[in-house]
Design a protein around this motif. Structure first.
Motif, PDB file in Angstrom:
ATOM      1  N   THR A 262       1.773   4.010   2.801  1.00 25.52           N
ATOM      2  CA  THR A 262       1.196   4.500   4.052  1.00 25.52           C
ATOM      3  C   THR A 262      -0.209   5.039   3.823  1.00 25.52           C
ATOM      4  O   THR A 262      -1.147   4.684   4.546  1.00 25.52           O
ATOM      5  CB  THR A 262       2.084   5.600   4.658  1.00 25.52           C
ATOM      6  N   PHE A 263      -0.372   5.896   2.825  1.00 31.96           N
ATOM      7  CA  PHE A 263      -1.697   6.457   2.555  1.00 31.96           C
ATOM      8  C   PHE A 263      -2.682   5.378   2.114  1.00 31.96           C
ATOM      9  O   PHE A 263      -3.849   5.394   2.500  1.00 31.96           O
ATOM     10  CB  PHE A 263      -1.614   7.569   1.506  1.00 31.96           C
ATOM     11  N   ARG A 264      -2.205   4.435   1.316  1.00 28.80           N
ATOM     12  CA  ARG A 264      -3.075   3.345   0.872  1.00 28.80           C
ATOM     13  C   ARG A 264      -3.483   2.480   2.068  1.00 28.80           C
ATOM     14  O   ARG A 264      -4.632   2.069   2.181  1.00 28.80           O
ATOM     15  CB  ARG A 264      -2.360   2.505  -0.182  1.00 28.80           C
ATOM     16  N   GLY A 265      -2.530   2.229   2.951  1.00 24.63           N
ATOM     17  CA  GLY A 265      -2.836   1.413   4.126  1.00 24.63           C
ATOM     18  C   GLY A 265      -3.801   2.091   5.070  1.00 24.63           C
ATOM     19  O   GLY A 265      -4.682   1.442   5.643  1.00 24.63           O
ATOM     20  N   VAL A 266      -3.661   3.398   5.232  1.00 23.76           N
ATOM     21  CA  VAL A 266      -4.566   4.132   6.118  1.00 23.76           C
ATOM     22  C   VAL A 266      -5.993   4.118   5.575  1.00 23.76           C
ATOM     23  O   VAL A 266      -6.955   3.984   6.330  1.00 23.76           O
ATOM     24  CB  VAL A 266      -4.060   5.582   6.309  1.00 23.76           C
ATOM     25  N   HIS A 267      -6.128   4.239   4.268  1.00 21.28           N
ATOM     26  CA  HIS A 267      -7.464   4.333   3.677  1.00 21.28           C
ATOM     27  C   HIS A 267      -8.092   2.976   3.365  1.00 21.28           C
ATOM     28  O   HIS A 267      -9.322   2.875   3.336  1.00 21.28           O
ATOM     29  CB  HIS A 267      -7.424   5.176   2.399  1.00 21.28           C
ATOM     30  N   GLU A 268      -7.294   1.962   3.122  1.00 21.65           N
ATOM     31  CA  GLU A 268      -7.853   0.686   2.694  1.00 21.65           C
ATOM     32  C   GLU A 268      -7.736  -0.415   3.743  1.00 21.65           C
ATOM     33  O   GLU A 268      -8.720  -1.068   4.067  1.00 21.65           O
ATOM     34  CB  GLU A 268      -7.191   0.236   1.383  1.00 21.65           C
ATOM     35  N   ASN A 269      -6.520  -0.655   4.232  1.00 21.97           N
ATOM     36  CA  ASN A 269      -6.307  -1.805   5.097  1.00 21.97           C
ATOM     37  C   ASN A 269      -5.210  -1.472   6.118  1.00 21.97           C
ATOM     38  O   ASN A 269      -4.037  -1.391   5.768  1.00 21.97           O
ATOM     39  CB  ASN A 269      -5.906  -3.022   4.253  1.00 21.97           C
ATOM     40  N   LEU A 270      -5.587  -1.315   7.358  1.00 17.82           N
ATOM     41  CA  LEU A 270      -4.621  -0.948   8.396  1.00 17.82           C
ATOM     42  C   LEU A 270      -3.580  -2.041   8.650  1.00 17.82           C
ATOM     43  O   LEU A 270      -2.515  -1.764   9.180  1.00 17.82           O
ATOM     44  CB  LEU A 270      -5.350  -0.612   9.696  1.00 17.82           C
ATOM     45  N   ALA A 271      -3.869  -3.256   8.250  1.00 14.37           N
ATOM     46  CA  ALA A 271      -2.925  -4.355   8.451  1.00 14.37           C
ATOM     47  C   ALA A 271      -1.687  -4.199   7.574  1.00 14.37           C
ATOM     48  O   ALA A 271      -0.657  -4.827   7.832  1.00 14.37           O
ATOM     49  CB  ALA A 271      -3.594  -5.689   8.159  1.00 14.37           C
ATOM     50  N   GLN A 272      -1.750  -3.347   6.548  1.00 14.76           N
ATOM     51  CA  GLN A 272      -0.616  -3.128   5.652  1.00 14.76           C
ATOM     52  C   GLN A 272       0.366  -2.083   6.179  1.00 14.76           C
ATOM     53  O   GLN A 272       1.438  -1.902   5.605  1.00 14.76           O
ATOM     54  CB  GLN A 272      -1.124  -2.699   4.270  1.00 14.76           C
ATOM     55  N   LEU A 273       0.022  -1.384   7.247  1.00 15.30           N
ATOM     56  CA  LEU A 273       0.885  -0.319   7.760  1.00 15.30           C
ATOM     57  C   LEU A 273       2.270  -0.797   8.224  1.00 15.30           C
ATOM     58  O   LEU A 273       3.245  -0.087   8.023  1.00 15.30           O
ATOM     59  CB  LEU A 273       0.181   0.454   8.872  1.00 15.30           C
ATOM     60  N   PRO A 274       2.401  -1.978   8.841  1.00 11.35           N
ATOM     61  CA  PRO A 274       3.765  -2.414   9.193  1.00 11.35           C
ATOM     62  C   PRO A 274       4.669  -2.582   7.967  1.00 11.35           C
ATOM     63  O   PRO A 274       5.860  -2.303   8.030  1.00 11.35           O
ATOM     64  CB  PRO A 274       3.541  -3.758   9.895  1.00 11.35           C
ATOM     65  N   TYR A 275       4.098  -2.999   6.852  1.00  9.95           N
ATOM     66  CA  TYR A 275       4.893  -3.134   5.632  1.00  9.95           C
ATOM     67  C   TYR A 275       5.314  -1.765   5.109  1.00  9.95           C
ATOM     68  O   TYR A 275       6.447  -1.577   4.666  1.00  9.95           O
ATOM     69  CB  TYR A 275       4.105  -3.890   4.565  1.00  9.95           C
ATOM     70  N   ALA A 276       4.414  -0.808   5.181  1.00  9.77           N
ATOM     71  CA  ALA A 276       4.743   0.555   4.766  1.00  9.77           C
ATOM     72  C   ALA A 276       5.827   1.133   5.671  1.00  9.77           C
ATOM     73  O   ALA A 276       6.761   1.796   5.193  1.00  9.77           O
ATOM     74  CB  ALA A 276       3.498   1.429   4.794  1.00  9.77           C
ATOM     75  N   ALA A 277       5.720   0.875   6.955  1.00 14.64           N
ATOM     76  CA  ALA A 277       6.722   1.363   7.896  1.00 14.64           C
ATOM     77  C   ALA A 277       8.083   0.743   7.617  1.00 14.64           C
ATOM     78  O   ALA A 277       9.116   1.408   7.738  1.00 14.64           O
ATOM     79  CB  ALA A 277       6.290   1.072   9.327  1.00 14.64           C
ATOM     80  N   SER A 278       8.105  -0.511   7.215  1.00 16.18           N
ATOM     81  CA  SER A 278       9.388  -1.155   6.914  1.00 16.18           C
ATOM     82  C   SER A 278      10.021  -0.554   5.657  1.00 16.18           C
ATOM     83  O   SER A 278      11.243  -0.426   5.578  1.00 16.18           O
ATOM     84  CB  SER A 278       9.228  -2.664   6.778  1.00 16.18           C
ATOM     85  N   ILE A 279       9.206  -0.162   4.695  1.00 18.24           N
ATOM     86  CA  ILE A 279       9.743   0.487   3.492  1.00 18.24           C
ATOM     87  C   ILE A 279      10.350   1.842   3.862  1.00 18.24           C
ATOM     88  O   ILE A 279      11.448   2.187   3.413  1.00 18.24           O
ATOM     89  CB  ILE A 279       8.642   0.651   2.421  1.00 18.24           C
TER      90      ILE A 279
END
Length: 71
Positions: free
Chosen positions: A14-31
């Motif tokens: 989540t923190f990595r997605g917020v700072h680097e690439n917002l497109a990764q947030l759905p994957y973080a949410a699924s984890i």
């Protein structure tokens, strides 16, 4: 341990997605959702297992003795 590892991985993602690439947030949410489902399933298992422990206390004591042998 698996639930804790998934929760930590979800937070890191989540923190990595917020700072680097917002497109990764759905994957973080699924984890995080997977960790939550595992924790809820574990809680349900424990809740449903209590009557079985009360019904057959001798069998539960035998299982605990076997666990102590393995530890």
């Amino acid at each position: 341990m698996l639930v804790v590892a998934l929760a930590i991985e979800g937070l890191v993602a989540t923190f990595r997605g917020v700072h680097e690439n917002l497109a990764q947030l759905p994957y973080a949410a699924s984890i995080v959702a997977a960790a939550a489902l595992l924790l809820a399933g574990w809680g349900l298992f424990i809740k449903l297992n209590v009557p079985a422990e009360k019904l057959e206390p001798e069998a539960m004591e035998e299982a605990k003795r076997e666990d102590r042998k393995l530890a």
